[in-house]
Motif scaffolding. Structure first.
Motif, short mmCIF file in Angstrom:
data_model
loop_
_atom_site.label_atom_id
_atom_site.label_comp_id
_atom_site.label_asym_id
_atom_site.label_seq_id
_atom_site.Cartn_x
_atom_site.Cartn_y
_atom_site.Cartn_z
N LEU A 28 1.11 -0.96 0.11
CA LEU A 28 -0.34 -0.07 0.43
C LEU A 28 0.94 1.28 -0.02
CD1 LEU A 28 -3.23 -0.47 2.18
CD2 LEU A 28 -2.53 -1.47 -0.28
N GLY A 29 2.09 0.85 0.51
CA GLY A 29 3.11 2.35 0.51
C GLY A 29 2.93 3.41 1.35
N LEU A 30 2.13 2.65 2.30
CA LEU A 30 2.21 3.82 3.63
C LEU A 30 3.24 3.91 3.96
CD1 LEU A 30 -1.65 3.07 4.69
CD2 LEU A 30 -0.88 4.61 3.20
N GLY A 50 0.19 5.91 7.80
CA GLY A 50 -0.65 6.93 7.54
C GLY A 50 0.52 7.47 6.56
N ASP A 51 0.07 8.66 6.95
CA ASP A 51 1.10 9.71 5.53
C ASP A 51 2.11 10.15 6.84
OD1 ASP A 51 0.68 11.53 8.02
OD2 ASP A 51 -0.64 13.34 6.61
N SER A 147 7.66 6.93 -0.64
CA SER A 147 6.01 5.63 0.01
C SER A 147 6.78 5.01 -1.50
CB SER A 147 5.79 6.43 -0.99
OG SER A 147 5.00 5.80 -1.42
N VAL A 148 6.74 4.23 -1.65
CA VAL A 148 7.41 2.59 -2.86
C VAL A 148 5.65 3.24 -3.95
CG1 VAL A 148 8.03 0.98 -1.61
CG2 VAL A 148 5.59 0.99 -1.54
N VAL A 149 4.56 3.54 -3.58
CA VAL A 149 3.85 4.37 -4.72
C VAL A 149 4.36 5.66 -5.54
CG1 VAL A 149 1.06 4.54 -5.65
CG2 VAL A 149 2.60 2.50 -3.56
N PRO A 150 3.71 5.21 -6.60
CA PRO A 150 3.97 7.20 -7.35
C PRO A 150 3.54 8.00 -6.81
CG PRO A 150 4.25 5.38 -8.90
CD PRO A 150 3.63 4.88 -7.71
N GLN A 151 4.08 9.43 -6.46
CA GLN A 151 3.63 10.27 -6.19
C GLN A 151 2.10 10.94 -6.23
OE1 GLN A 151 2.16 13.38 -7.17
NE2 GLN A 151 1.62 14.06 -5.25
N GLN A 152 1.91 10.73 -7.31
CA GLN A 152 0.28 10.60 -8.00
C GLN A 152 -0.68 9.91 -8.09
OE1 GLN A 152 3.01 10.26 -10.01
NE2 GLN A 152 2.65 9.25 -11.90
#
Length: 313
Positions: A28-30, A50-51, A147-152
Motif C-alpha cells: 500500500l505504500g503507507l 499513515g501519511d 513511499s514506494v507508490v508514485p506520488q500521483q
C-alpha cells in the motif's frame, strides 16, 4: 457547539505483525508512523500507518493478537474502510498493482456515489479505494515522499467508513442528534452521513442487516475514532455522551492523543480522540516508526517488553 471535523483513526486486529507490516508498507505504500505497544496489554504490538506524520484522518492502526482466530462476518460491526486516492487513473494503477502482488480484489465499480475498487489485505480486512476526484482534504495531510507508490497515485487518507447494524435508525440518530452529522442520502436499508458537508473524509455509510453479530478475529475492525481538536472539546463530548445515556470510559491519556470510548446502541465501539500532541511528541519526523516508542509509564519495562516482541524489520 463543537463539531466533528472527520475521522481520526481506525483500529483493527492482525494475527501477524510482520505480514501486516509488509502489506501496508510494501504494497500500500503507507508510512509506518509509530511502532509501539498496546498500552493496556504491552505484550502486543500496536502499529500505526499513515501519511508523513500520521496526521489525524490518515491513520490505520493494528493490534497484534497472535491467538486471533478467523473473523466470522455478520452484522453490528464496522465492515469496510474507504481509502482515498487521487483519480480514476489511480484506481487503474492500483488494480494492476494488486494483480502483480496477487491481492484479492474486485472490478472497478462505484461505492457511495464515487468510483471505487474493493480489495482485501492478507487477513481478509475489507477495504475500498475511492476516487477523491480533486475534492478538498484536510490541509494538514502531507504525502510521504519515500513511499514506494508514485506520488500521483498514493493513498491520501481515510474516506467513507462502512458500519453494518441491525438498527440503522439508532446509529443514525446518534450521528445526527449527538454529533451533528449531516444526512446525505437515505433508503430503507442504507444511509450516508458526513461530519463535514460534502467531504468524504468524515463520511460514514450505515447499512442495515439482520442476523448474527460479527465474531471478531484477524482482519476485523475493532473501533472507529473520530476527531476533536483538543482536551477542552473532548471534555465537552464526554458530558454529551453521558447525558445521552451511553457509558463513557472517561478521558484516557494515550500520550500521543487523549481519548474516550463508548458503545452506541448497536454495540459499535467509537473512540473520540484529540488531534494532538501527535506522534512527533517523542520522535523527529525523520525517525517516525523506526524504533519502538513507549509512553513514559512503560519505559521502565522496555527490556521486558522488547523481549516479548518479534522484530519486524
Amino acid at each position: 457547539m463543537y463539531t466533528i471535523p472527520g475521522h481520526h483513526h481506525i483500529s483493527m486486529i492482525t494475527k501477524d505483525a510482520q505480514i501486516n507490516n509488509q502489506f501496508y508498507q510494501t504494497i500500500l505504500g503507507l508510512r509506518r508512523v509509530k511502532k509501539t505497544v498496546n498500552q493496556d496489554d504491552p505484550k502486543m504490538y500496536h502499529l500505526f500507518y499513515g501519511d508523513l506524520s500520521g496526521s489525524a484522518g490518515t491513520e490505520l492502526s493494528f493490534f497484534e493478537m497472535i491467538n486471533a482466530g478467523s473473523t466470522v462476518r455478520g452484522t453490528n460491526a464496522i465492515t469496510q474502510i474507504g481509502l482515498l486516492v487521487p483519480s480514476f487513473e489511480s484506481l487503474v494503477f492500483w488494480k494492476e498493482r494488486f494483480e502483480s502482488f496477487a491481492v484479492q480484489q474486485g472490478e472497478i465499480t462505484s461505492y457511495a456515489g464515487r468510483d471505487a475498487l474493493h480489495f482485501e489485505d492478507s487477513e481478509g480486512l475489507r477495504m475500498i479505494l475511492i476516487n477523491n476526484n480533486g475534492e478538498e482534504v484536510p490541509e494538514d495531510w502531507s504525502s510521504w515522499e519515500e513511499s514506494v507508490v508514485p506520488q500521483q497515485h498514493r493513498i491520501i487518507g481515510m474516506g467513507p467508513i462502512e458500519i453494518m447494524v441491525r438498527h440503522l435508525d439508532r446509529l443514525a440518530t446518534t450521528l445526527t442528534d449527538m454529533f451533528g452529522y449531516i444526512e446525505v442520502s437515505r433508503s430503507a436499508d442504507e444511509a450516508i452521513y458526513q461530519s463535514v458537508a460534502g467531504k468524504s473524509f468524515g463520511e460514514i455509510v450505515i447499512k442495515q442487516q439482520e442476523g448474527a453479530s460479527e465474531k471478531p478475529g484477524r482482519g476485523s475492525i475493532h473501533h472507529l475514532a473520530i476527531r476533536v481538536q483538543n482536551e477542552a472539546e473532548l471534555r465537552y463530548w464526554d458530558q454529551v455522551v453521558k447525558k445521552r445515556g451511553f457509558h463513557s470510559s472517561g478521558i484516557i491519556d494515550r500520550y500521543y492523543f487523549q481519548s474516550l470510548y463508548f458503545r452506541e446502541s448497536n454495540g459499535i465501539l467509537f473512540e473520540i480522540a484529540t488531534d494532538g500532541p501527535g506522534f512527533t511528541k517523542d520522535s523527529s519526523i525523520e525517525a517516525l516508526g523506526i524504533g519502538l516508542d513507549l509512553p513514559p509509564f512503560l519505559e521502565e519495562r522496555r527490556a521486558e517488553i522488547e523481549a516479548n516482541l518479534t522484530p519486524l524489520d
